[in-house]
Design a protein around this motif. Structure first.
Motif, mmCIF file in Angstrom:
data_model
loop_
_atom_site.group_PDB
_atom_site.id
_atom_site.type_symbol
_atom_site.label_atom_id
_atom_site.label_comp_id
_atom_site.label_asym_id
_atom_site.label_seq_id
_atom_site.Cartn_x
_atom_site.Cartn_y
_atom_site.Cartn_z
ATOM 1 N N GLY A 26 -43.659 79.270 9.905
ATOM 2 C CA GLY A 26 -43.167 79.674 10.698
ATOM 3 C C GLY A 26 -43.637 79.909 11.857
ATOM 4 N N CYS A 27 -41.610 80.083 13.033
ATOM 5 C CA CYS A 27 -41.504 79.258 14.485
ATOM 6 C C CYS A 27 -42.308 80.679 15.437
ATOM 7 N N GLY A 28 -41.622 81.850 15.201
ATOM 8 C CA GLY A 28 -41.647 83.328 16.232
ATOM 9 C C GLY A 28 -42.365 84.152 15.865
ATOM 10 N N ALA A 29 -42.032 85.689 16.861
ATOM 11 C CA ALA A 29 -42.487 86.555 15.971
ATOM 12 C C ALA A 29 -41.869 87.024 15.365
ATOM 13 N N ASN A 30 -40.676 86.950 15.267
ATOM 14 C CA ASN A 30 -39.437 87.260 14.658
ATOM 15 C C ASN A 30 -39.074 86.386 12.997
ATOM 16 N N ASP A 31 -39.626 85.517 13.351
ATOM 17 C CA ASP A 31 -39.507 84.456 11.599
ATOM 18 C C ASP A 31 -39.832 85.036 10.484
ATOM 19 N N THR A 32 -38.956 85.140 9.404
ATOM 20 C CA THR A 32 -39.364 85.326 8.212
ATOM 21 C C THR A 32 -38.943 84.125 7.476
ATOM 22 N N ALA A 33 -39.500 84.212 5.910
ATOM 23 C CA ALA A 33 -39.377 83.324 5.408
ATOM 24 C C ALA A 33 -39.727 84.320 3.664
ATOM 25 N N ASP A 34 -38.977 83.619 2.547
ATOM 26 C CA ASP A 34 -38.906 84.102 1.552
ATOM 27 C C ASP A 34 -39.475 82.777 0.740
ATOM 28 N N HIS A 35 -40.847 83.263 0.131
ATOM 29 C CA HIS A 35 -41.632 82.143 -0.864
ATOM 30 C C HIS A 35 -41.792 82.785 -2.198
ATOM 31 N N ASP A 123 -31.294 92.767 6.075
ATOM 32 C CA ASP A 123 -30.048 93.144 5.077
ATOM 33 C C ASP A 123 -30.076 93.864 3.840
ATOM 34 N N GLY A 124 -31.445 93.523 3.079
ATOM 35 C CA GLY A 124 -31.701 94.139 1.742
ATOM 36 C C GLY A 124 -33.415 94.551 1.194
ATOM 37 N N ASN A 125 -33.582 95.116 0.376
ATOM 38 C CA ASN A 125 -34.791 95.489 0.773
ATOM 39 C C ASN A 125 -35.964 94.227 1.088
ATOM 40 N N GLY A 126 -36.749 94.906 1.180
ATOM 41 C CA GLY A 126 -38.091 94.193 1.857
ATOM 42 C C GLY A 126 -38.129 94.452 3.610
ATOM 43 N N PHE A 127 -38.835 93.534 3.821
ATOM 44 C CA PHE A 127 -38.754 93.885 5.498
ATOM 45 C C PHE A 127 -38.799 92.655 6.730
ATOM 46 N N THR A 128 -38.948 92.832 7.766
ATOM 47 C CA THR A 128 -39.146 92.328 8.485
ATOM 48 C C THR A 128 -39.553 92.409 8.743
ATOM 49 N N VAL A 129 -40.677 91.545 9.935
ATOM 50 C CA VAL A 129 -42.524 91.147 10.348
ATOM 51 C C VAL A 129 -42.134 90.596 11.967
ATOM 52 N N THR A 130 -42.643 91.765 12.913
ATOM 53 C CA THR A 130 -42.113 91.220 14.336
ATOM 54 C C THR A 130 -43.619 91.688 14.704
ATOM 55 N N VAL A 131 -44.406 90.434 15.872
ATOM 56 C CA VAL A 131 -45.559 90.425 15.927
ATOM 57 C C VAL A 131 -45.353 90.165 17.903
ATOM 58 N N ASP A 132 -45.913 90.907 18.529
ATOM 59 C CA ASP A 132 -45.318 90.607 19.705
ATOM 60 C C ASP A 132 -47.223 91.569 20.826
ATOM 61 N N GLY A 133 -47.427 91.035 21.942
ATOM 62 C CA GLY A 133 -48.831 91.893 22.527
ATOM 63 C C GLY A 133 -48.262 91.723 23.485
ATOM 64 N N LEU A 143 -53.406 94.024 23.693
ATOM 65 C CA LEU A 143 -53.324 94.414 22.535
ATOM 66 C C LEU A 143 -51.959 93.431 22.038
ATOM 67 N N VAL A 144 -51.929 93.440 20.106
ATOM 68 C CA VAL A 144 -51.164 92.997 19.338
ATOM 69 C C VAL A 144 -50.773 94.172 18.655
ATOM 70 N N ARG A 145 -49.320 93.566 18.138
ATOM 71 C CA ARG A 145 -48.656 94.743 17.901
ATOM 72 C C ARG A 145 -47.393 94.169 16.487
ATOM 73 N N VAL A 146 -48.284 94.716 15.440
ATOM 74 C CA VAL A 146 -47.691 94.262 13.924
ATOM 75 C C VAL A 146 -46.600 94.866 13.697
ATOM 76 N N GLU A 428 -42.984 88.433 2.953
ATOM 77 C CA GLU A 428 -42.726 87.845 4.839
ATOM 78 C C GLU A 428 -43.534 87.356 6.099
ATOM 79 N N SER A 429 -43.407 86.387 6.890
ATOM 80 C CA SER A 429 -44.729 86.771 7.702
ATOM 81 C C SER A 429 -43.642 86.626 9.290
ATOM 82 N N GLY A 430 -45.016 86.589 10.136
ATOM 83 C CA GLY A 430 -44.469 86.822 11.175
ATOM 84 C C GLY A 430 -45.939 86.212 11.970
#
Length: 513
Positions: A26-35, A123-133, A143-146, A428-430
């Protein structure tokens, strides 16, 4: 206490390679991938996945003795998702009554998850992942927020039908104003808002339990349902075990295929009659959960409230808890949240955060103390996780100390869940880079600041005697209240204004803080 120790990364991780630094690409805090789970289990995206547990599938603590048999570098943090908010609601009620809450009832994750977030939604079932701090005033600490978000809640007409079994505590303690009367009023309004193809059943319990209304379709029967609700009167003692037994039996009898089948328990959870052993009651809930997929929604009421028992019941029943202290809370829970968030978008959801030992010296997860999962069990789908519906967000906050003079990759957060119908696993990941950290908490987004303020407040209410160490950069309660006021102005959020008022009540009880 041992379970609250800050996890120290082991020197053996210094051999960790640059390509091995990620759980997932992944490339950034909001990147997600479905594997696929197969790709991940084969370690195709960096770290080899932990080998599936061969145990019983029960939830284990990260400090479980089984970890000692096959020690591994402790760069991981794993927990089951939790959308409970009852701890914050009960703390507000207790402080409004002029008392500080017992530290054992303060669960920081439930304070944090009580407030709206700014995460992008899928848009559908599942999650988005945001990681910031954001960096704190304490040197090298951040402080890091997931943040995990499900799709927006559907309109009432677009969701599957619901089969709701309401299990109502009518014991003598429920006669206190703001308990049974509030539940009756709220259930009456909710009955008018549910769809014609929804069904409800009504079970009451005091010293014994009774099915007052079997599973009944709303269409053409609202008058009968209103009569059953209006006829409830408080009596005798609290046989919570009998209520749970009869409630689940009624739910099973009225089970509807293709519908969301849920038990809604409304109680002060002060069990004092019949079977009061939590483990015995929990075992009965677990059986119905596994065999029929019936989830539990716990609604706590009353100035005296069995917080620990209600939370354990909801965790075991694949559900969550809220606390209702007044008419506004009841309106929100029964008339807004329950009708729109009946559906599930994810089952047995877990999160795992991998910290990079090249840049991170130590970290601590704030809260989730009874939701910890053994790292090796992250991809063992037999191990219980959390159930999450549409319109929810889940936030985990970490205190992270970075190594002086280092920069680059800090952490990768991964969420794993099963499709609620097919049980197919997804992930999914971020990621977070050090360059993405805000220079200060005040320089972070307003919603991040609200998260930090809620966490600092919970940390203060717990006290150092409870967890051993304070969050880095902790302000005084007076400073926290001022920050919350500023954030309420910025966000125009009544809930944040309520947070400021609640912090001030706590400060008045402890003016030296």
């Amino acid at each position: 206490m041992e379970r609250y120790r800050i996890r120290r990364l082991r020197a053996a991780l210094l051999a960790f390679t640059a390509t091995g630094g990620l759980l997932l690409t992944g490339c950034g805090a909001n990147d997600t991938a479905d594997h696929s789970s197969a790709d991940r289990a084969n370690g195709a995206t960096g770290f080899p996945a932990p080998a599936p547990s061969r145990g019983t599938g029960e939830q284990n603590s990260p400090d479980d003795e089984s970890r000692e048999a096959a020690p591994s570098p402790d760069y991981l943090s794993t927990f089951a998702l939790d959308v409970d908010t009852a701890s914050y609601g009960y703390a507000r009620r207790t402080l409004a009554d002029g008392r500080r809450p017992d530290p054992s009832t303060v669960r920081p994750e439930e304070f944090v998850n009580s407030f709206r977030q700014d995460y992008e939604r899928p848009d559908g079932n599942g999650f988005t992942v945001t990681v910031d701090g954001a960096r704190t005033e304490e040197e090298d600490w951040s402080l890091v927020r997931v943040g995990l978000a499900t799709r927006a809640a559907e309109r009432t007409g677009e969701r599957p039908p619901a089969a709701l079994t309401f299990v109502i505590d009518i014991s003598g303690s429920m006669a206190e104003p703001g308990r049974l009367d509030l539940a009756q009023e709220s259930l009456g309004v909710m009955t008018d808002r549910l769809r014609d193809d929804d069904s409800v059943a009504l079970v009451t319990f005091s010293d014994t339990a009774e099915t007052v209304l079997p599973m009944t379709r709303l269409g053409g029967n609202r008058g009968e349902i209103h009569d059953a609700i209006d006829g409830l009167e408080p009596t005798y003692s609290t046989n919570l075990g009998a209520g749970v037994d009869t409630g689940y039996a009624t739910a099973v009898d009225g089970l509807r295929e293709g519908a969301t089948n849920r038990v809604v328990l409304v109680s002060d959870a002060l069990a004092n009659d019949g079977d009061t052993d939590p483990d015995s009651i929990l075992e009965r809930i677990d059986g119905a959960r596994r065999e029929h997929g019936i989830t539990l929604f716990g609604v706590g009421v009353g100035s005296d409230y069995g917080d620990a028992l209600m939370e354990r019941l909801a965790d075991k029943g694949d559900g969550h808890t809220v606390y209702v202290s007044g008419a506004d809370d009841a309106e929100k829970v029964f008339c807004e949240q329950l009708p729109t968030n009946i559906d599930l978008t994810a089952r047995d959801a877990k999160a795992q955060v991998a910290f990079d030992p090249q840049t991170v010296a130590e970290f601590r997860l704030v809260g989730y103390d009874n939701r910890r999962v053994a790292d090796d069990d992250f991809r063992d789908d037999r191990v219980d996780g959390g159930e999450v519906g549409p319109g929810h967000t889940v936030t985990a906050l970490y205190a992270v100390r970075t190594k002086p003079g280092t920069d680059g990759h800090l952490a990768t957060a991964t969420v794993r869940w099963q499709d609620p119908e097919t049980r197919t696993p997804h992930e999914e990941s971020g990621q977070l880079e050090s360059g993405s950290l805000a220079d200060s908490l005040r320089g972070a987004s307003p919603r991040f600041q609200v998260t930090a303020t809620a966490a600092y407040f919970a940390d203060s209410l717990r006290g150092r005697d409870y967890h051993g160490t304070a969050l880095p950069g902790a302000p005084t309660l007076g400073e926290l209240a001022d920050r919350a006021d500023d954030l309420a102005d910025t966000t125009e959020d009544r809930a944040v204004r309520g947070l400021a008022d609640t912090i001030r009540r706590a400060r008045h009880l402890d003016p030296q803080d």
